[in-house]
Scaffold this active site. Structure first.
Site, PDB file in Angstrom:
ATOM      1  N   HIS A 351       0.856  -1.188   0.000  1.00  0.00           N
ATOM      2  CA  HIS A 351       0.000   0.000   0.000  1.00  0.00           C
ATOM      3  C   HIS A 351       0.891   1.237   0.000  1.00  0.00           C
ATOM      4  O   HIS A 351       1.535   1.545   1.013  1.00  0.00           O
ATOM      5  CB  HIS A 351      -0.894   0.017   1.240  1.00  0.00           C
ATOM      6  N   TYR A 552       3.889   0.071   5.003  1.00  0.00           N
ATOM      7  CA  TYR A 552       4.485  -1.090   5.687  1.00  0.00           C
ATOM      8  C   TYR A 552       3.685  -2.375   5.478  1.00  0.00           C
ATOM      9  O   TYR A 552       3.547  -3.181   6.390  1.00  0.00           O
ATOM     10  CB  TYR A 552       4.661  -0.824   7.196  1.00  0.00           C
ATOM     11  N   HIS A 553       3.177  -2.568   4.251  1.00  0.00           N
ATOM     12  CA  HIS A 553       2.309  -3.717   3.998  1.00  0.00           C
ATOM     13  C   HIS A 553       2.779  -4.583   2.828  1.00  0.00           C
ATOM     14  O   HIS A 553       1.987  -4.916   1.951  1.00  0.00           O
ATOM     15  CB  HIS A 553       0.877  -3.238   3.704  1.00  0.00           C
ATOM     16  N   PRO A 554       4.035  -5.005   2.767  1.00  0.00           N
ATOM     17  CA  PRO A 554       4.442  -5.863   1.650  1.00  0.00           C
ATOM     18  C   PRO A 554       3.798  -7.239   1.744  1.00  0.00           C
ATOM     19  O   PRO A 554       3.759  -7.849   2.813  1.00  0.00           O
ATOM     20  CB  PRO A 554       5.960  -5.947   1.815  1.00  0.00           C
TER      21      PRO A 554
END
Length: 625
Positions: A351, A552-554
């Protein structure tokens, strides 16, 4: 997402030494935190770092993070199974427990400190054109570094996963696992059919908030959106944030799932254990164990039943590729023998959001570093577990809204807002600029002139990016950081949607309810965008490409899909295609990113994955009895 640092008081800053690789703590302050918070508030003791280990376990779980802690807990519920949990980092500490200090944990020994590769399309205001990508290297993983926001995503996300050929992953099925984990302590949600109570994971609102978040929710209503539980029957709307906290303290997955079971005799936890490869028998094509480095010594532990990778969307693909499982052309280039040709490391999604959108106000109601006096704020937190230090990384509200690109006939918004009663300027350049990696030119030109001024921000983020990136090995050395190409904005639709999100955020700020604060948009141009008209679509695009923020959403680098999908890495039961005894259970498996913060979905994946393992192995045992 980086404003937690602003509520650090001057005394507490003195207690945190960000020296070299880690944190050191002033004994007096930490003694107070340790004695009161752990003895009085959190009776669970710390997990035991086991020495020595057995030579063999039934299950070896790699990674003690948001998924791995859940998997280890649930597998050890079967008394006859022995479980080993391997974590590359250390245990949590007293500072990680304080919600407001989230940003101070980045760039320390608890963080893998990854950076993206420069592309010239994003992160242009960051040093060397690279975005920082924090990942948790600590028991509890990224649930120890994150901003604790509890967001499940949209029902359509999971129905879409199922439609791709993944039975059992539809919304009705996964809702069971969301509720299984949850101990929701918000009184107005406890009787909701969408929420659970009594689970390991505590979810509640911060006990402290500013009047700005109330105005934010009211502004949404003014625009025609509902104030709703965005984890309930519908997602579109505005809400005061709820998060994974317990009585004002961070509730990581280590605290939630590992501390209560520390005395189970059939689970061992080994910290500071860096897994370098999965050992695969080339004749049987079965995972039989793992190799890891602990205290400078190489060890091999065998797995009687399965190895489970729960190391996250960066480290799980790294370990798979180091083990010979990945794109054959890449592995050969690196010099690794190919065991199985799979598209590991592809399908990377994140994101991406717009940072730095700042609204100045005239009333002293925002979080400003200089305003908070050390002793009262700190002691109120230590003694009562309340006050500004309980804020969810500074993110007080969130919303899910529709741009002109969204299909408004269904509940599937395309932009999420994070609202914070602070901005990049609010800590006078102490930590936020470091976490973002902003260049001196950008900070000094735009944000230094308003240092410590009352301000608030909305961070629009793109919920379902079309762009896809990759994770690749830098070398065959397992201690070299992988090559991360986020590939933000490679699809032009992504930037177009995010520009519309920026314009919607400004509409929220212009609602009547914000006039009481004298709220107005801060209009100083970024240095790289001075040639463009401020407020034009072209300017907002330029701004987004400069202050491109990872949220911080890999996810997605070991894609869930049937064997007929050439891009899939794991099947619907999370087993790696073509390799027996090996599963991936973490954010890597998402075929498409969930519509919202990913921590709650990853915990759900851990719950469901553990159940799949139990079903498979207990069914075998029953068939033999």
């Amino acid at each position: 997402m980086v404003f937690s640092t602003i509520v650090v008081t001057s005394a507490l800053k003195g207690a945190i030494g960000l020296v070299g690789t880690g944190l050191w703590l002033v004994p007096l302050l930490i003694a107070g935190l340790s004695y009161y918070r752990y003895d009085q508030l959190d009776p669970e003791s710390r997990p035991i770092d086991r020495y020595p280990l057995y030579a063999e376990y039934d299950f070896v779980v790699v990674g003690g993070g948001s998924a791995g802690a859940v998997v280890a807990n649930r597998l050890s519920e079967i008394p006859k199974w022995n479980v080993l949990l391997l974590e590359a980092g250390p245990d949590e500490n007293e500072i990680t427990d304080v919600p407001s200090l989230a940003a101070y944990l980045q760039l320390t020994k608890l963080d893998w400190k990854y950076k993206t590769e420069p592309t010239g399309k994003a992160c242009l205001a960051m040093k060397n054109g690279r975005c920082n990508w924090p990942r948790g290297k600590v028991l509890g993983g990224s649930s120890v570094l994150n901003y604790m926001l509890y967001v499940r995503g949209n029902a359509h996300d999971y129905d879409h996963w199922e439609s791709l050929g993944n039975p059992g992953w539809g919304y009705d099925e996964v809702l069971y696992y969301f509720k299984k984990s949850e101990d929701n302590r918000n009184p107005y949600l406890q009787k909701s059919p969408y929420h659970g109570t009594g689970g390991f994971l505590t979810v509640q609102e911060s006990p402290w908030r500013t009047p700005l978040v109330v105005a934010f929710v009211q502004a949404g209503v003014e625009m025609g959106y509902e104030n709703r539980d965005i984890n309930g029957g519908r997602q579109t709307g505005f809400m005061i944030s709820q998060g994974t906290i317990r009585r004002g303290s961070r509730c990581s997955t280590a605290k939630a799932f590992l501390r209560p079971i520390r005395l189970r005799k059939n689970i061992h936890t080994a910290m500071n254990s860096h897994v370098t490869k999965v050992i695969i028998d080339p004749l049987t094509m079965k995972a039989v164990g793992v190799e890891f480095i602990r205290d400078g010594h190489r060890q091999i532990i065998r797995a009687r039943k399965e190895v489970i990778l729960s190391a996250g969307a960066i480290n799980s693909p790294q370990i798979l590729m180091l083990s010979g499982i990945g794109p054959k052309e890449h592995l050969r280039h690196i010099g690794i023998s190919v065991v199985k040709d799979l598209r590991v490391g592809d399908n990377l999604q994140d994101h991406v959001g717009m940072g730095g959108l700042t609204f100045l106000i005239d009333k002293p109601v925002a979080i400003v570093q200089d305003r908070f006096q050390a002793t009262p704020v700190t002691m109120h937190y230590v003694v009562n577990g309340r006050g500004p230090m309980t804020t969810l990384g500074g993110v007080e509200g969130y919303a899910f809204v529709n741009t002109k690109f969204a299909n408004k006939s269904i509940d599937y918004p395309d932009i999420q807002f994070h609202m914070a009663p602070a901005s990049i300027n609010s800590d006078a350049g102490i930590q936020v600029r470091k976490v973002l990696g902003l260049t001196d030119e950008v900070y000094n030109t735009v944000y230094r002139p308003i240092a410590n001024k009352d301000a608030w921000t909305i961070m629009p983020l793109l919920l379902r990016p079309r762009s896809r990136g990759t994770v690749r090995l830098r070398s065959s050395n397992p201690f070299h950081s992988p090559v991360i190409n986020a590939n933000y904005f490679s699809d032009p639709v992504d930037i177009a949607v995010l520009v519309e999100g920026a314009k919607l955020a400004i509409q929220v700020s212009e609602a009547k309810v914000f006039k009481q604060f004298g709220s107005r948009l801060y209009r100083v141009k970024l240095p790289g965008c001075k040639h463009l008209k401020f407020g034009s679509d072209a300017y907002w695009e330029c701004h987004i490409r400069h202050i491109s923020m990872t949220i911080y959403h890999p996810v997605g680098t070991a894609k869930l899909g049937p064997s007929t999908d050439p891009t899939a890495v794991v099947d619907s039961r999370l087993r790696v295609h073509g390799i027996a005894g090996l599963r991936v259970i973490d954010a890597s498996i998402m075929p498409t990113i969930s519509s919202g913060n990913t921590n709650a979905p990853v915990i759900m994946i851990g719950e469901k994955g553990a159940d799949l393992i139990k079903q498979d192995w207990l069914a075998v045992a029953n068939s033999r009895s």
